[in-house]
Motif scaffolding. Structure first.
Motif, short mmCIF file in Angstrom:
data_model
loop_
_atom_site.label_atom_id
_atom_site.label_comp_id
_atom_site.label_asym_id
_atom_site.label_seq_id
_atom_site.Cartn_x
_atom_site.Cartn_y
_atom_site.Cartn_z
N LEU A 122 -62.70 32.42 -70.89
CA LEU A 122 -64.08 32.74 -70.54
C LEU A 122 -65.00 31.55 -70.77
CD1 LEU A 122 -64.47 36.38 -71.91
CD2 LEU A 122 -64.41 35.67 -69.51
N LYS B 221 -64.09 31.52 -59.50
CA LYS B 221 -63.40 31.61 -60.79
C LYS B 221 -62.76 30.26 -61.07
CE LYS B 221 -62.66 36.55 -60.12
NZ LYS B 221 -61.75 37.69 -60.01
N LEU C 70 -68.70 37.41 -66.49
CA LEU C 70 -68.00 36.73 -67.58
C LEU C 70 -68.07 37.51 -68.89
CD1 LEU C 70 -69.27 33.12 -66.78
CD2 LEU C 70 -66.94 33.99 -66.43
N SER D 91 -64.77 36.14 -64.16
CA SER D 91 -63.57 35.87 -64.96
C SER D 91 -62.34 36.39 -64.24
CB SER D 91 -63.69 36.54 -66.33
OG SER D 91 -63.24 37.88 -66.27
#
Length: 333
Positions: free
Chosen positions: A252, A219, A271, A244
């Protein structure tokens, strides 16, 4: 090691800051509304949204990522579209079809399991409902967020194996537990993915050195930015899935930039989570279309920023947090 972006003046961050609260369709990760602080730099808008329970030292890493994204050019994209998965919260099995319907064209689903207050039978029913909805060609991965011990995880993997799992994400909390579980279930051919053992670890490469995972879930914000995340993947030498942190569409787009820059991308990415919100700051939201997201920056809509502005006290809370985390970065530099 990636050189961090130079710190802009704090006033430059505060001067464009907007704090928003976006309502969720279904309670997720223990919250009904997701708060985030957005600001604009020379390269565009970025997001600072560490979860409320994270301390300033951990949250400062998220701020470094946001500053990098707003003040530096993103790495060169190797692809224009990023395939994404649907995300199924720990809902009742009967609610699965309506959740999946929000993720246009997605042929992969990540299913949350090991929810506090639920039992394995709930997980089995939920995953079965996903398999029934997606058919035999759909791909299913499950995410336990480290909630099982090794014996519980081994039992759960056996119970869920009939649904042809793509992989099991963070079944146990520690690197040692992941390594032991991977040894026990290797014969089943179900890969183990590490998330928290990478993004919340003092040493994000420990999981790779220990042979504790087959792939990494990465992430952008928690790892300190797109460039640092790319370094971790290269050093680990394992396949990666970009996910995410329940970001707005602004955050995003940072994750999409990371996925686009990876040399190899063999899995759909996590995502597509804008579909979990009932509102966003971008119109249209960065939500799946045909199972994919387009690569590129997004610009918040001023009307949506105003419509979903957090309360005055929450705005002050976030601005004070931003200033504290900025000081952590300043003194560390």
């Amino acid at each position: 090691m990636t050189t961090p972006a130079p710190l802009p003046p704090l006033d430059d961050l505060l001067g464009t800051a907007h704090v928003v609260a976006l309502p969720l369709v279904t309670r997720f990760r223990g919250i009904d509304s997701r708060e985030a602080l957005l600001f604009e730099g020379p390269e565009g808008w970025s997001e600072f949204s560490p979860f409320a329970e994270y301390d300033d030292a951990e949250a400062a890493t998220w701020l470094a990522a946001a500053i990098e994204d707003a003040w530096m050019l993103r790495p060169t994209a190797r692809r224009e579209l990023i395939g994404v998965n649907a995300t199924v919260p720990a809902v009742a099995a009967a609610s699965v079809p309506s959740v999946l319907a929000r993720f246009d064209g997605c042929r992969t689903a990540k299913v949350k399991v090991a929810e506090p207050g639920q039992v394995l039978a709930d997980d089995v029913a939920r995953v079965r409902a996903v398999r029934e909805a997606m058919g035999p060609e759909g791909r299913i991965r499950v995410d336990a967020n480290g909630a099982w011990n090794v014996d519980e995880a081994e039992h759960a993997v056996h119970a869920l194996a009939e649904f042809d799992l793509e992989y099991v994400e963070q079944p146990c909390a520690s690197v040692e537990e992941l390594a032991e579980l991977r040894r026990r279930v290797k014969y089943m051919g179900i890969p183990i993915a590490a998330d928290e053992s990478v993004r919340k670890a003092a040493d994000p490469l420990a999981v790779a050195r220990a042979g504790a995972a087959d792939l990494l879930v990465i992430k952008a914000q928690p790892l300190g930015g797109v460039r640092r995340a790319l370094e971790i993947v290269e050093e680990a030498g394992l396949p990666a899935v970009v996910s995410s942190a329940l970001d707005t569409s602004v955050g995003l787009s940072m994750g999409v930039a990371l996925a686009a820059a990876l040399p190899e991308l063999d899995y759909d990415c996590g995502l597509g989570t804008a579909s979990l919100f009932t509102a966003d700051v971008v119109d249209p939201p960065l939500a799946p279309r045909g199972g994919a997201l387009a690569v590129g920056r997004v610009i918040p809509d001023p009307d949506l920023l105003a419509a979903h502005a957090a309360s005055v006290d929450r705005r002050e809370w976030w601005l004070e947090r931003l200033a504290r985390c900025y000081e952590v970065l300043r003194t560390a530099g």
